[in-house]
Design a protein around this motif. Structure first.
Motif, PDB file in Angstrom:
ATOM      1  N   VAL A  84       0.849  -1.189   0.000  1.00  0.00           N
ATOM      2  CA  VAL A  84       0.000   0.000   0.000  1.00  0.00           C
ATOM      3  C   VAL A  84       0.884   1.238   0.000  1.00  0.00           C
ATOM      4  CG1 VAL A  84      -1.691   1.314   1.359  1.00  0.00           C
ATOM      5  CG2 VAL A  84      -1.930  -1.171   1.115  1.00  0.00           C
ATOM      6  N   GLN A  85       0.520   2.176  -0.849  1.00  0.00           N
ATOM      7  CA  GLN A  85       1.212   3.460  -0.894  1.00  0.00           C
ATOM      8  C   GLN A  85       0.175   4.575  -0.799  1.00  0.00           C
ATOM      9  OE1 GLN A  85       3.217   2.862  -4.658  1.00  0.00           O
ATOM     10  NE2 GLN A  85       1.636   3.957  -5.792  1.00  0.00           N
ATOM     11  N   ARG A  86       0.619   5.772  -0.483  1.00  0.00           N
ATOM     12  CA  ARG A  86      -0.321   6.904  -0.284  1.00  0.00           C
ATOM     13  C   ARG A  86      -0.821   7.514  -1.584  1.00  0.00           C
ATOM     14  NH1 ARG A  86      -0.433   9.758   4.876  1.00  0.00           N
ATOM     15  NH2 ARG A  86      -1.315  11.357   3.549  1.00  0.00           N
ATOM     16  N   THR A  87      -0.071   7.371  -2.665  1.00  0.00           N
ATOM     17  CA  THR A  87      -0.460   8.003  -3.921  1.00  0.00           C
ATOM     18  C   THR A  87      -0.797   6.952  -4.976  1.00  0.00           C
ATOM     19  OG1 THR A  87       1.856   8.128  -4.590  1.00  0.00           O
ATOM     20  CG2 THR A  87       0.938  10.074  -3.501  1.00  0.00           C
ATOM     21  N   PRO A  88      -1.703   7.270  -5.885  1.00  0.00           N
ATOM     22  CA  PRO A  88      -2.053   6.302  -6.928  1.00  0.00           C
ATOM     23  C   PRO A  88      -0.926   6.141  -7.937  1.00  0.00           C
ATOM     24  CG  PRO A  88      -3.208   8.379  -7.289  1.00  0.00           C
ATOM     25  CD  PRO A  88      -2.472   8.504  -5.990  1.00  0.00           C
ATOM     26  N   THR A 109       0.409  -0.786   5.230  1.00  0.00           N
ATOM     27  CA  THR A 109       1.521  -1.254   4.407  1.00  0.00           C
ATOM     28  C   THR A 109       1.148  -2.323   3.384  1.00  0.00           C
ATOM     29  OG1 THR A 109       2.135  -2.891   6.077  1.00  0.00           O
ATOM     30  CG2 THR A 109       3.230  -0.742   6.193  1.00  0.00           C
ATOM     31  N   ALA A 110       0.044  -3.043   3.592  1.00  0.00           N
ATOM     32  CA  ALA A 110      -0.322  -4.129   2.671  1.00  0.00           C
ATOM     33  C   ALA A 110      -1.836  -4.317   2.646  1.00  0.00           C
ATOM     34  CB  ALA A 110       0.345  -5.427   3.090  1.00  0.00           C
ATOM     35  N   MET A 119      -4.973   5.343   0.237  1.00  0.00           N
ATOM     36  CA  MET A 119      -4.367   4.008   0.298  1.00  0.00           C
ATOM     37  C   MET A 119      -4.560   3.340  -1.055  1.00  0.00           C
ATOM     38  SD  MET A 119      -5.711   2.821   4.050  1.00  0.00           S
ATOM     39  CE  MET A 119      -4.670   1.366   4.149  1.00  0.00           C
ATOM     40  N   HIS A 120      -3.471   3.099  -1.739  1.00  0.00           N
ATOM     41  CA  HIS A 120      -3.497   2.529  -3.083  1.00  0.00           C
ATOM     42  C   HIS A 120      -2.629   1.280  -3.124  1.00  0.00           C
ATOM     43  CE1 HIS A 120      -5.441   6.187  -4.562  1.00  0.00           C
ATOM     44  NE2 HIS A 120      -4.704   6.779  -3.641  1.00  0.00           N
TER      45      HIS A 120
END
Length: 121
Positions: free
Chosen positions: A47-51, A96-97, A62-63
């Motif tokens: 998971v990351q904050r930006t698409p 994170t996932a 959450m992307h």
């Protein structure tokens, strides 16, 4: 009609879905008949904050993205539809996932397109 063949990478496929390749596209389709409500596959990513180009929004800022060892998983080739053939469900989501499950929203026949609604419910 485009010539079709399955993707050579077994990691991209499950018993229920496969990737069809043509010179100009890749699509996720049913590999066999699947009953409505049947879980077709689960997928996990970081998971990351930006698409990103192939990310899937799983929560506010959450992307989910594919893990580096699986750069082209089956889920990134699912097409959007307002009448989807698959429903996506959260199995687990953390900062994170994330793990999602794809279940058949309708009865599927072999080579039916696997599509989903971008809005996760």
């Amino acid at each position: 009609m485009h010539r079709r063949w399955t993707a050579p990478c077994a990691a991209q496929q499950t018993a229920a879905v496969r990737i069809l390749l043509s010179p100009d596209s890749r699509r996720t389709v049913a590999a066999r008949a699947c009953a409505r409500g049947e879980e077709l596959f689960r997928f996990t990513g970081s998971v990351q904050r930006t698409p990103g180009m192939y990310s899937l929004m799983v929560g506010r800022e959450m992307h989910m993205v594919a893990p580096p060892e699986e750069p082209e998983p089956a889920w990134i080739f699912m097409e959007h539809s307002f009448s989807p053939s698959v429903a996506l469900h959260h199995v687990s989501v953390s900062s994170t996932a994330a793990t999602l499950a794809a279940t058949a929203a309708v009865d599927l026949q072999p080579d039916d397109l696997v599509s989903f609604d971008y809005c996760l419910h």
